[in-house]
Scaffold this motif. Structure first.
Motif, PDB file in Angstrom:
ATOM      1  N   GLU A  29       1.304   4.352  -2.825  1.00 36.69           N
ATOM      2  CA  GLU A  29       1.164   5.781  -2.531  1.00 36.69           C
ATOM      3  C   GLU A  29       2.329   6.601  -3.079  1.00 36.69           C
ATOM      4  O   GLU A  29       2.139   7.698  -3.575  1.00 36.69           O
ATOM      5  CB  GLU A  29       1.106   6.006  -1.019  1.00 36.69           C
ATOM      6  N   THR A  31       4.402   6.666  -7.939  1.00 44.13           N
ATOM      7  CA  THR A  31       3.341   7.014  -8.876  1.00 44.13           C
ATOM      8  C   THR A  31       3.831   7.099 -10.318  1.00 44.13           C
ATOM      9  O   THR A  31       3.023   7.118 -11.237  1.00 44.13           O
ATOM     10  CB  THR A  31       2.708   8.351  -8.481  1.00 44.13           C
ATOM     11  N   ALA A  89       0.840  -1.199   0.000  1.00 42.83           N
ATOM     12  CA  ALA A  89       0.000   0.000   0.000  1.00 42.83           C
ATOM     13  C   ALA A  89       0.877   1.253   0.000  1.00 42.83           C
ATOM     14  O   ALA A  89       0.595   2.220  -0.720  1.00 42.83           O
ATOM     15  CB  ALA A  89      -0.940  -0.002   1.205  1.00 42.83           C
ATOM     16  N   ARG A  90       1.928   1.255   0.787  1.00 42.24           N
ATOM     17  CA  ARG A  90       2.843   2.408   0.828  1.00 42.24           C
ATOM     18  C   ARG A  90       3.510   2.618  -0.525  1.00 42.24           C
ATOM     19  O   ARG A  90       3.605   3.750  -1.007  1.00 42.24           O
ATOM     20  CB  ARG A  90       3.885   2.215   1.928  1.00 42.24           C
TER      21      ARG A  90
END
Length: 71
Positions: free
Chosen positions: A51, A54, A47-48
């Protein structure tokens, strides 16, 4: 093997090209990779990465493309 995928602790790592990956928290990092600061379950680390990573292009490619666009 020390534990399954689900009970291991991972950390988020990155290299000089600003590429990210998972690495087992209890293992030494390979040359050229550095801890990002996040440590936890596989899901938390993924998940990190989602984030912060990108733009999948390596940093050197992004810089070349930016330089070519400004010429």
């Amino acid at each position: 093997m020390n534990g399954s995928i689900t009970d291991r602790t991972y950390r988020v790592v990155h290299n000089d090209e600003q590429q990210y990956s998972l690495w087992w928290a209890d293992r030494a990092l390979p040359n050229g990779w550095y801890p990002e600061g996040t440590q936890g379950s596989r899901e938390e680390c993924l998940a990190r990465i989602g984030e912060v990573w990108t733009d999948m292009r390596p940093l050197s490619l992004r810089r070349r493309m930016e330089a070519a666009a400004s010429d």
